[in-house]
Scaffold this motif. Sequence first.
Motif, PDB file in Angstrom:
ATOM      1  N   LYS A  92       0.851  -1.373  -0.023  1.00  0.00           N
ATOM      2  CA  LYS A  92       0.111   0.034   0.037  1.00  0.00           C
ATOM      3  C   LYS A  92       0.713   1.447  -0.013  1.00  0.00           C
ATOM      4  CE  LYS A  92      -3.801   1.670   2.768  1.00  0.00           C
ATOM      5  NZ  LYS A  92      -3.865   2.217   3.797  1.00  0.00           N
ATOM      6  N   ARG A  93       2.059   1.237   0.775  1.00  0.00           N
ATOM      7  CA  ARG A  93       2.692   2.491   0.775  1.00  0.00           C
ATOM      8  C   ARG A  93       3.513   2.551  -0.587  1.00  0.00           C
ATOM      9  NH1 ARG A  93       7.012   2.204   5.447  1.00  0.00           N
ATOM     10  NH2 ARG A  93       7.531   4.473   4.586  1.00  0.00           N
ATOM     11  N   LYS A 118       2.321   1.912  -3.276  1.00  0.00           N
ATOM     12  CA  LYS A 118       1.503   2.544  -4.180  1.00  0.00           C
ATOM     13  C   LYS A 118       1.290   4.077  -3.981  1.00  0.00           C
ATOM     14  CE  LYS A 118      -1.569  -0.703  -4.143  1.00  0.00           C
ATOM     15  NZ  LYS A 118      -2.664  -1.779  -4.208  1.00  0.00           N
ATOM     16  N   ASP A 119       1.442   4.528  -2.995  1.00  0.00           N
ATOM     17  CA  ASP A 119       0.942   5.758  -2.469  1.00  0.00           C
ATOM     18  C   ASP A 119       2.161   6.621  -2.757  1.00  0.00           C
ATOM     19  OD1 ASP A 119       0.115   8.008  -1.224  1.00  0.00           O
ATOM     20  OD2 ASP A 119       0.156   7.239   1.141  1.00  0.00           O
ATOM     21  N   SER A 161       2.220   9.904  -2.309  1.00  0.00           N
ATOM     22  CA  SER A 161       2.494  10.873  -1.222  1.00  0.00           C
ATOM     23  C   SER A 161       3.790  10.259  -0.141  1.00  0.00           C
ATOM     24  CB  SER A 161       1.441  11.460  -0.341  1.00  0.00           C
ATOM     25  OG  SER A 161       0.856  10.256   0.320  1.00  0.00           O
ATOM     26  N   ASP A 162       4.091   8.884  -0.416  1.00  0.00           N
ATOM     27  CA  ASP A 162       4.758   8.433   0.486  1.00  0.00           C
ATOM     28  C   ASP A 162       5.915   8.087  -0.448  1.00  0.00           C
ATOM     29  OD1 ASP A 162       6.192   6.436   1.719  1.00  0.00           O
ATOM     30  OD2 ASP A 162       4.654   5.528   2.729  1.00  0.00           O
TER      31      ASP A 162
END
Length: 444
Positions: free
Chosen positions: A305-306, A308-309, A311-312
């Motif tokens: 998930k991170r 794909k983010d 903003s991360d």
Amino acid sequence: MKRALPDLTVDQPAAGEKVTLVLHADGKQYDLPVLGGTHGPKVIDVRRLYAETGYLTYDPGFMSTANCDSALTFIDGERGILLHRGYAIEDLAAHADFLEVCYLLLYGKLPTQSELGDFGHVIGHHNMVHEQFRRFFEGFRRDAPPMAVMVGTVGALSAFYHDQIDITDTEARMVATHRLVAKMPTICAMAFQYSRGQPFLYPRNDLGYVPNFLRMAFGVPVEEYVVNPVLERAINRFLVLHADHEQNASTSTVRIAGSSRANPYACVAAGIAALWGPDHGGANEAVVNMLEEIGSKDRIPLYIKRAKDRSDPFRLTGFGHRVYKNYDPRAAILRESCHEVLGELGKKDEPLFELALELERIALDDDYFVQRKLFPNVDFYSGIMLRAIGFPTTMFPPLFALARTIGWIAQWKEMIEAPDQHIARPRQRYTGHPIRPYVPLAER
Ligand code: CMC
């Protein structure tokens, strides 16, 4: 048994094929020549574009720019194909000794038995470093990363071989390539031994290239070092798989540094520096650190998930590649090597390997990675294998550098020998302040 070769025939440009560039603003048309290669996409020759039109091309990160002709390595990223001098990486990894691949990259053909013997003899007679060279290591802090030590010490080789190098001389260029291939295992092993406070071991010419390196890296002067043939094969394969990879960041760095006719040892030190970054050769170290941080299979979805983010800043290290939009063939071979090495060392259930396999399975099932064609790259499995063999993570990039040295220096030699060799000098799009008058200090 011989493998069937993929069909790599491509459309060649027709004789005199050109691309017409229409500059609407100027109401003019220009014909740009189209060049073909043995394999791969056709290339639009824009060398005369600026002189003829006053326009530059814009391509940060070289997404669409071929910077040179090269006969060493070919990659078909869509199909996951890698060839050195026409030979598939799978065949070389399965059958070739690393020195055979060095010879192939340097001389353009596979050596005969006697040529390989002679080449091994030459390399063996360049593998020691000057006694004074050993003192460079003592200048480094004990806890210095071995890759920092490599940048410094390989750069220092230029001080030992400067006046003797006439890069316009064919023989002198070849001696430089031999010296680098020969001395790099010695320097890499010294960087490792120094980081552990262990004594340096001199090379031994009764051993082959890989056993010699393993002994210098893991041996001690007080007892005989016995080379495990499974580990020897694994390191040989690691070296073959990392030997060259066409115009990647570190190789381009070596070519660009060398284009000013700089000392080749200093150019290779520049290549080591470029390799070190986590987006390039430092990724093997970063993968193992990432797997350790993930820690267990149940935490994989969180990290996916991170990744794909947007903003991360976290990315799945060991995944994705500028050129491969398919499984990196080197990663597939290294995954098999992990099985072999872990089996030999009685670590079949190594948790980090289990975690990596599961991470790969989940990522390759995820739309984000599928759509962007992000597959495991060469760095995804190599660290797990190197760690099992006994190397700490900080030694992974130096081992990559040891392997890539032949690619760097063979590409340097090809660049120097190219008939149209020029100093590399990209242009830019200036986005700074417009011209303005100087304001004297007292008036600001
Ligand atoms: N994890 C998550 N997203 C990724 C990753 C990744 N590892 N790699 C690429 N993407 C995404 C990226 O965010 C972009 O998404 P969007 O289109 O939504 O903006 C898209 O995929 C294309 O990526 P890019 O950054 O434009 O591709 P690039 O060719 O500039 O970068 C790369 C290639 C290798 C630097 C990159 O894939 C990456 O950072 N990978 C992780 C580091 C790594 O494993 N490096 C070793 C490379 S192989 C060995 C070597 O070169 O030495």
